[in-house]
Design a protein around this motif. Structure first.
Motif, PDB file in Angstrom:
ATOM      1  N   LEU A 194       8.127  76.919  17.537  1.00 39.63           N
ATOM      2  CA  LEU A 194       8.821  77.472  16.372  1.00 39.63           C
ATOM      3  C   LEU A 194       7.937  78.418  15.564  1.00 39.63           C
ATOM      4  O   LEU A 194       8.442  79.306  14.876  1.00 39.63           O
ATOM      5  CB  LEU A 194       9.344  76.337  15.492  1.00 39.63           C
ATOM      6  CG  LEU A 194      10.404  75.446  16.138  1.00 39.63           C
ATOM      7  CD1 LEU A 194      10.934  74.428  15.135  1.00 39.63           C
ATOM      8  CD2 LEU A 194      11.563  76.274  16.700  1.00 39.63           C
ATOM      9  N   ILE A 197       8.697  82.087  16.509  1.00 36.50           N
ATOM     10  CA  ILE A 197       9.978  82.747  16.254  1.00 36.50           C
ATOM     11  C   ILE A 197       9.704  83.954  15.366  1.00 36.50           C
ATOM     12  O   ILE A 197       9.161  83.820  14.268  1.00 36.50           O
ATOM     13  CB  ILE A 197      10.973  81.779  15.588  1.00 36.50           C
ATOM     14  CG1 ILE A 197      11.242  80.582  16.505  1.00 36.50           C
ATOM     15  CG2 ILE A 197      12.273  82.492  15.250  1.00 36.50           C
ATOM     16  CD1 ILE A 197      11.784  80.940  17.859  1.00 36.50           C
ATOM     17  N   LYS A 200      12.738  85.051  11.437  1.00 38.56           N
ATOM     18  CA  LYS A 200      12.993  83.671  11.031  1.00 38.56           C
ATOM     19  C   LYS A 200      14.215  83.512  10.124  1.00 38.56           C
ATOM     20  O   LYS A 200      14.414  82.467   9.509  1.00 38.56           O
ATOM     21  CB  LYS A 200      11.754  83.094  10.340  1.00 38.56           C
ATOM     22  CG  LYS A 200      10.559  82.886  11.283  1.00 38.56           C
ATOM     23  CD  LYS A 200       9.369  82.295  10.561  1.00 38.56           C
ATOM     24  CE  LYS A 200       8.310  81.793  11.532  1.00 38.56           C
ATOM     25  NZ  LYS A 200       7.815  82.786  12.469  1.00 38.56           N
ATOM     26  N   VAL A 205      18.254  75.509  15.249  1.00 40.39           N
ATOM     27  CA  VAL A 205      17.554  74.860  16.358  1.00 40.39           C
ATOM     28  C   VAL A 205      18.370  73.660  16.814  1.00 40.39           C
ATOM     29  O   VAL A 205      18.858  72.879  15.986  1.00 40.39           O
ATOM     30  CB  VAL A 205      16.142  74.410  15.926  1.00 40.39           C
ATOM     31  CG1 VAL A 205      15.418  73.714  17.077  1.00 40.39           C
ATOM     32  CG2 VAL A 205      15.330  75.598  15.418  1.00 40.39           C
ATOM     33  N   ALA A 219      11.857  71.585  12.801  1.00 41.03           N
ATOM     34  CA  ALA A 219      12.734  72.702  12.439  1.00 41.03           C
ATOM     35  C   ALA A 219      12.985  72.706  10.937  1.00 41.03           C
ATOM     36  O   ALA A 219      12.951  73.760  10.282  1.00 41.03           O
ATOM     37  CB  ALA A 219      14.049  72.600  13.205  1.00 41.03           C
ATOM     38  N   TYR A 222      10.267  74.185   8.839  1.00 41.18           N
ATOM     39  CA  TYR A 222      10.261  75.647   8.801  1.00 41.18           C
ATOM     40  C   TYR A 222      11.407  76.223   7.969  1.00 41.18           C
ATOM     41  O   TYR A 222      11.517  77.433   7.827  1.00 41.18           O
ATOM     42  CB  TYR A 222      10.338  76.211  10.217  1.00 41.18           C
ATOM     43  CG  TYR A 222       8.996  76.310  10.907  1.00 41.18           C
ATOM     44  CD1 TYR A 222       8.224  77.469  10.809  1.00 41.18           C
ATOM     45  CD2 TYR A 222       8.481  75.254  11.636  1.00 41.18           C
ATOM     46  CE1 TYR A 222       6.993  77.569  11.437  1.00 41.18           C
ATOM     47  CE2 TYR A 222       7.247  75.334  12.263  1.00 41.18           C
ATOM     48  CZ  TYR A 222       6.506  76.493  12.159  1.00 41.18           C
ATOM     49  OH  TYR A 222       5.277  76.584  12.772  1.00 41.18           O
TER      50      TYR A 222
END
Length: 251
Positions: A194, A197, A200, A205, A219, A222
């Motif tokens: 992640l 990525i 963003k 996810v 996930a 983030y």
């Protein structure tokens, strides 16, 4: 409308049936390996194996590892094809599995992965740096595989971050089993994905085999949306208790 930031207590095919095409950005998962089904019997432990001492019991039917092998592989192809449908064009699937051995013959997951509609982009070797299976008749099986799969052959939403934990194709991560789940994903493994990525914004996810919810937890760290599927309700209870506690602290 699909409810986000939730682990659904159901088979992943049922969850994905509720999703529209091109719904998720990243899928990170590790299905049950069907060890007992592949071997045709419940695994016999070598006297030096360390499953029990690590609070792991693979004789428990909750591991969902007791399917007829041909049915297991057919279902995995169906699951992979549904992943392909719900994945965005620039999305990625990271699918963890392992080479299994029974009757002195190995079976490689690429056998069914290549039957799916997904595009194989890269193979990553997960060096676990140890093994609970200590039988002396072969080299210690210390690695698993992470298959990076995409919907198409275009560049996915990915740029290798300079501070990524592992920048090569071999990730050395020692898993830490616990009493709550026999084989939890290491958080650093999910974070390594992640972190890379690129765009963003508004990321979702999905983990079709959520277990105790590591993918969903990272996930959320983030600020991404997450969805999970898990048939063992006690694993979801563990995740919900932890997730709700974190939310209360934030607000």
């Amino acid at each position: 409308m699909m409810e986000l930031n939730k682990i659904y207590n159901e088979d992943c095919l049922d969850t994905m049936a509720k999703m529209s095409d091109n719904f998720v950005d990243v899928i990170i998962t590790s299905p049950p390996y069907n060890k007992a089904g592949y071997e045709g019997k419940i695994r016999k432990r070598h006297k030096n194996d360390t499953w029990k001492s690590r609070n792991i019991d693979y004789d428990d039917n909750s591991n969902n590892d007791f399917m007829n092998e041909s049915e297991y592989q057919e279902k995995q192809v169906k699951v992979l094809n549904e992943m392909q449908r719900v994945l965005k064009d620039n999305g990625s699937v990271f699918y963890n599995h392992k080479i299994r051995v029974a009757n002195h013959k190995a079976s490689h997951p690429i056998e069914w992965i290549l039957k799916s509609n997904l595009n194989l982009r890269q193979q990553i070797i997960w060096n676990r740096k140890g093994s609970p299976a200590l039988s002396p008749i072969r080299y210690l099986p210390t690695t698993e595989l992470i298959f990076w799969l995409t919907k198409t052959n275009i560049q996915p939403n990915f740029i290798r971050h300079k501070n990524t934990h592992f920048t090569g194709e071999v990730w050395e991560i020692t898993p830490k089993p616990n009493k709550l789940h026999p084989a939890p994903f290491p958080e650093i493994l999910v974070d390594n994905i992640l972190k890379c990525i690129h765009n963003k914004n508004n990321i979702t996810v999905y983990d079709p085999y959520s277990g105790s919810g590591t993918t969903c937890k990272v996930a959320n760290n983030y600020g991404f949306n997450f969805i999970g599927s898990e048939i063992v309700s006690s694993y979801i209870d563990v995740f919900n208790d932890s997730f709700n506690s974190i939310q209360k602290k934030l607000f």
